[in-house]
Enzyme design. Structure first.
Site, PDB file in Angstrom:
ATOM      1  N   ARG A 100     -11.355  12.064   4.824  1.00 40.13           N
ATOM      2  CA  ARG A 100     -11.157  11.572   3.446  1.00 40.13           C
ATOM      3  C   ARG A 100     -11.439  12.742   2.524  1.00 40.13           C
ATOM      4  NH1 ARG A 100     -13.275   6.206   0.381  1.00 40.13           N
ATOM      5  NH2 ARG A 100     -11.457   5.469   1.526  1.00 40.13           N
ATOM      6  N   HIS A 127      -3.049   6.607   0.935  1.00 35.01           N
ATOM      7  CA  HIS A 127      -4.115   5.875   1.651  1.00 35.01           C
ATOM      8  C   HIS A 127      -3.435   5.000   2.715  1.00 35.01           C
ATOM      9  CE1 HIS A 127      -7.923   4.306   2.508  1.00 35.01           C
ATOM     10  NE2 HIS A 127      -8.214   3.652   1.403  1.00 35.01           N
ATOM     11  N   GLN A 130      -5.123   1.930   4.495  1.00 35.67           N
ATOM     12  CA  GLN A 130      -5.238   0.780   3.602  1.00 35.67           C
ATOM     13  C   GLN A 130      -3.932  -0.016   3.587  1.00 35.67           C
ATOM     14  OE1 GLN A 130      -8.043  -0.180   1.597  1.00 35.67           O
ATOM     15  NE2 GLN A 130      -6.770  -2.005   1.533  1.00 35.67           N
ATOM     16  N   ASP A 222      -5.476  -2.004  -8.382  1.00 36.27           N
ATOM     17  CA  ASP A 222      -6.499  -1.044  -7.948  1.00 36.27           C
ATOM     18  C   ASP A 222      -7.150  -0.498  -9.222  1.00 36.27           C
ATOM     19  OD1 ASP A 222      -8.020   0.796  -6.520  1.00 36.27           O
ATOM     20  OD2 ASP A 222      -6.357   2.176  -6.124  1.00 36.27           O
ATOM     21  N   CYS A 262      -7.556  -3.204  -2.920  1.00 39.49           N
ATOM     22  CA  CYS A 262      -8.095  -2.414  -1.807  1.00 39.49           C
ATOM     23  C   CYS A 262      -9.622  -2.363  -1.840  1.00 39.49           C
ATOM     24  CB  CYS A 262      -7.514  -1.007  -1.844  1.00 39.49           C
ATOM     25  SG  CYS A 262      -7.792  -0.170  -3.418  1.00 39.49           S
ATOM     26  N   ARG A 290      -8.910  -3.715   7.838  1.00 41.91           N
ATOM     27  CA  ARG A 290      -9.048  -2.266   8.024  1.00 41.91           C
ATOM     28  C   ARG A 290      -9.578  -1.997   9.435  1.00 41.91           C
ATOM     29  NH1 ARG A 290      -9.794   1.054   3.590  1.00 41.91           N
ATOM     30  NH2 ARG A 290      -9.757   2.683   5.173  1.00 41.91           N
TER      31      ARG A 290
END
Ligand code: CP
Ligand code: NVA
Length: 321
Positions: A100, A127, A130, A222, A262, A290
């Site tokens: 990340r 991402h 996700q 988001d 998310c 996830r």
């Protein structure tokens, strides 16, 4: 398929296969309990995390393997040591690497230089893990992905990009509505349009939140300022205020529409409590998924990576014995 860097790198059937494997993992976790026995995943985090860290960590343990958490202070990527040197070290020690970070190019370089699988755990650009969890969740709830209308309201950010890419791969209609000046990257739009033409999906980008939400099966949002852009939060607030997912906006969606995010959420900004806490909010199912989809990704990429002997030049007598 060595790495999982972008959803764009795969064919539609490969994405469908991973989603199916994720659902199988969830239905029959016992089947996979030794799938990665003795293997180690290194996790490099240059930004904070709850879900990504916990789900990769727990996920690899449930597959019989181990994880190593490498904090920003420990690695100091690109400053204490170059990306190349980190890649060349880790490929001799572990069987997979999750990263990340900020610049997407760092994930791409890591994947290019490391002989082991590299998984994108979020970059400024995308991402993908996700989005895979999100489409798995939509499939569970709606029973299909083909032609679902998905409205993403807010910042044209990393999460929006991956939702567009995955939607184009699985045949969904993704409508992104952002304030002017905060649209997704042009190359993300162009790629999604092109792939959507091949799969029968749709990709629409505008500044009209009401139009995007009208008749939607899924309404997604988001944060308005992503990690690394917190300093812009104050400036962004007025531009984004008409892009809040509240009860009024959500009411334009289908009666059985679900709300997705998310997480982490900034309640009272991009979404109201009324929506995120409603029975139609599926944010924690997304978060759980996830775990399952990343277990599928890890097994698919790491199952054939041997523990040791990756570099025969270092132990020729063993290789030729
Ligand atoms: N959604 C997500 O990636 O959460 P974290 O930032 O907590 O990992
Ligand atoms: N767009 C958000 C997603 C967090 C999971 C960020 O990058 O901060």
């Amino acid at each position: 398929m060595k790495d999982f860097v972008s959803i764009r790198d795969f064919s539609p059937p490969e994405i469908q296969y991973l989603l199916l494997l994720g659902r199988h993992m969830k239905a029959q976790p016992e089947t996979y309990k030794s799938a990665l026995a003795g293997k180690t995943l290194a996790m490099i985090f240059e930004k904070p995390s709850l879900r990504t860290r916990v789900t990769f960590d727990v996920g690899i343990q449930q597959l019989g393997g181990f994880s190593l958490y490498l904090s920003p202070a420990e690695i100091n990527l690109g400053r204490r040591e170059s990306v190349y040197d980190v890649a060349k070290n880790l490929e001799r020690m572990v069987q997979g690497l999750m990263i990340r970070t900020f610049a997407h190019e760092i994930v791409e370089q890591m994947a290019q230089w490391a002989a082991i699988p590299v998984i994108n755990g979020l970059s400024d650009y995308s991402h993908p893990c996700q989005a895979m969890a999100d489409y798995m969740t939509m499939w569970e709830i709606k029973g299909r992905l083909d032609r679902l209308k998905i409205a993403f309201i807010g910042d044209g950010n990393n999460v929006a990009h991956s939702l567009m890419f995955a939607g184009a791969q699985v045949g969904a209609n993704v409508w992104v509505a952002t304030p002017p000046g905060y649209e997704p990257h042009e190359d993300a739009i162009v790629w999604s349009w092109a792939r959507a033409c091949e799969t029968g999906a749709g990709c629409h980008v505008s500044n009209d939140a009401k139009e995007a939400v009208t008749g939607a099966d899924v309404v997604y949002t988001d944060v308005w300022a992503s990690m690394g852009r917190e300093a812009e939060a104050e400036k962004r607030r007025p531009a984004f205020k008409n892009y809040q997912v509240n009860a009024d906006l959500f009411a334009r969606a289908k009666r059985d529409a679900v709300f997705m995010h998310c997480l982490p959420a900034h309640r009272g900004e991009e979404v109201t409590d009324e929506v995120i806490d409603s029975p139609r909010s599926v944010v924690f199912q997304q978060a759980e998924n996830r775990l399952w989809i990343q277990k599928a990704i890890m097994v698919h990429l790491m199952k054939d990576v041997p523990v040791g002997l990756m570099h025969p030049a270092t132990a020729p007598e063993l290789v030729h014995a």
